[in-house]
Design a protein around this motif. Structure first.
Motif, PDB file in Angstrom:
ATOM      1  N   ARG A 159       0.869  -1.182   0.000  1.00  0.00           N
ATOM      2  CA  ARG A 159       0.000   0.000   0.000  1.00  0.00           C
ATOM      3  C   ARG A 159       0.901   1.226   0.000  1.00  0.00           C
ATOM      4  O   ARG A 159       1.434   1.626   1.034  1.00  0.00           O
ATOM      5  CB  ARG A 159      -0.923   0.000   1.216  1.00  0.00           C
ATOM      6  N   PHE A 210      -3.484   2.727   4.229  1.00  0.00           N
ATOM      7  CA  PHE A 210      -4.896   2.368   4.278  1.00  0.00           C
ATOM      8  C   PHE A 210      -5.650   3.563   4.832  1.00  0.00           C
ATOM      9  O   PHE A 210      -5.102   4.343   5.612  1.00  0.00           O
ATOM     10  CB  PHE A 210      -5.055   1.144   5.189  1.00  0.00           C
ATOM     11  N   SER A 211      -6.906   3.741   4.462  1.00  0.00           N
ATOM     12  CA  SER A 211      -7.635   4.938   4.886  1.00  0.00           C
ATOM     13  C   SER A 211      -8.113   4.863   6.332  1.00  0.00           C
ATOM     14  O   SER A 211      -8.529   5.873   6.900  1.00  0.00           O
ATOM     15  CB  SER A 211      -8.835   5.174   3.967  1.00  0.00           C
ATOM     16  N   THR A 253     -10.603  -3.005  11.200  1.00  0.00           N
ATOM     17  CA  THR A 253     -10.144  -1.662  10.854  1.00  0.00           C
ATOM     18  C   THR A 253     -11.165  -0.662  11.376  1.00  0.00           C
ATOM     19  O   THR A 253     -12.363  -0.943  11.400  1.00  0.00           O
ATOM     20  CB  THR A 253      -9.922  -1.489   9.340  1.00  0.00           C
ATOM     21  N   ARG A 267     -13.168   5.191  -1.357  1.00  0.00           N
ATOM     22  CA  ARG A 267     -12.243   4.768  -0.296  1.00  0.00           C
ATOM     23  C   ARG A 267     -12.141   3.251  -0.248  1.00  0.00           C
ATOM     24  O   ARG A 267     -11.036   2.693  -0.116  1.00  0.00           O
ATOM     25  CB  ARG A 267     -12.728   5.307   1.051  1.00  0.00           C
ATOM     26  N   ASP A 327      -8.772   0.986  -0.837  1.00  0.00           N
ATOM     27  CA  ASP A 327      -8.296   0.130   0.256  1.00  0.00           C
ATOM     28  C   ASP A 327      -8.240  -1.338  -0.125  1.00  0.00           C
ATOM     29  O   ASP A 327      -7.459  -2.107   0.453  1.00  0.00           O
ATOM     30  CB  ASP A 327      -9.212   0.286   1.478  1.00  0.00           C
ATOM     31  N   HIS A 328      -9.075  -1.771  -1.097  1.00  0.00           N
ATOM     32  CA  HIS A 328      -9.202  -3.194  -1.379  1.00  0.00           C
ATOM     33  C   HIS A 328      -9.010  -3.523  -2.865  1.00  0.00           C
ATOM     34  O   HIS A 328      -9.588  -4.478  -3.368  1.00  0.00           O
ATOM     35  CB  HIS A 328     -10.572  -3.699  -0.910  1.00  0.00           C
TER      36      HIS A 328
END
Length: 291
Positions: free
Chosen positions: A35, A39-40, A97, A195, A199-200
């Motif tokens: 990443r 990550f957000s 998360t 988002r 992230d994914h």
């Protein structure tokens, strides 16, 4: 612990009242992941079996930490990082998360802008609460109960690791600036979808699945996406996957095209076709020029 597929709580709900909220939760056999921008959301990441290795990007790139069973890794939002399995056994992890909506709860409890690696004396402190959060997340999300369980999880971790020095000693990274609240619910639907895609992007995402996560129909989500981004969700997903893969290929000369494709969730042949369409050259041509 059984495999618990990722569940997400993307639709804004009581975030103006709850200091912390659960973003995603689940367990999985963890694949390699890079990443570049982090990550957000903040991540609580527990090794259940096997082992992994973790490093922060842009900070002592040659320093890897080995993550053993029972060890909990906290990764702050916005921290560029990379992790992958270590050894021959599959790396089985559980994760929660979380978003900090306001206040400074996490930093006061020692979870600030630096990753922390801690050893739990009792893994069930984490797994029992993870399961309870997972059961109340997703389509039937109960934000009050998941936040209550999240606080219970954090307090259990604090009590279990009280006085324990973090196994990580890296210098702190700048704190993440809070995102301004959305102007409207419709705008926030696109924001949370964007988002989630960032992230994914390594996961096999379908537009039907994305629409289900945000609680809209595919047709509604696509229309809102076009209005806000000028692209469909699938076009936007391809764009960020290709830009990420290109960055990986240029920044990691030893990476293969197959590895770059896997990192962004694409099959190599399809990846090469999309890459040429986007950048007017094949990934192999990019590598030859870059080297």
């Amino acid at each position: 612990m059984d495999l618990l597929p990722l569940k997400s709580n993307l639709t804004p709900s009581h975030n103006e009242l709850l200091p912390l909220s659960v973003y995603t939760v689940g367990t999985e056999i963890q694949p390699p992941l890079t990443r570049m921008k982090g990550f957000s959301a903040h991540q609580l990441f527990l090794t259940l079996s096997g082992a992994g290795q973790f490093r922060r990007l842009n900070v002592d790139k040659d320093k890897w930490d080995i993550l053993h069973p029972g060890q909990l890794l906290f990764i702050p939002a916005g921290c560029a990082h990379e992790y992958m399995p270590y050894g021959e056994q599959p790396w089985f992890v559980g994760y929660v998360t979380l978003l900090e909506n306001f206040g400074e709860v996490l930093s006061r409890w020692g979870f600030g802008s630096t990753p922390r690696l801690l050893q739990l004396s009792d893994v069930s402190l984490f797994t029992d609460r993870l399961l309870a959060i997972w059961q109340r997340s997703g389509n039937d999300h109960d934000p009050w109960q998941t936040t209550e369980l999240l606080y219970s999880l954090l307090l259990a971790i604090l009590k279990d690791t009280s006085g324990q020095t973090s196994l990580r000693t890296d210098a702190a990274v700048p704190p993440v600036q809070p995102v301004a609240p959305a102007a409207s619910y419709r705008a926030s639907v696109v924001e949370v979808a964007v988002r989630f895609l960032h992230d994914h992007l390594n996961r096999p995402i379908t537009i039907a699945g994305l629409a289900g996560h945000v609680g809209y129909s595919q047709k509604q989500l696509t229309r809102l996406f076009r209005q806000s981004m000028g692209l469909t969700p699938l076009q936007y997903l391809h764009q960020i996957r290709l830009k990420t893969a290109r960055h990986l290929l240029l920044e990691h000369p030893d990476m293969t095209i197959r590895q770059a494709a896997a990192y962004v969730g694409l099959e190599p042949v399809y990846f090469a076709r999309l890459y040429k369409r986007e950048f007017r050259r094949l990934p192999s041509e990019e590598l030859r020029e870059g080297r």
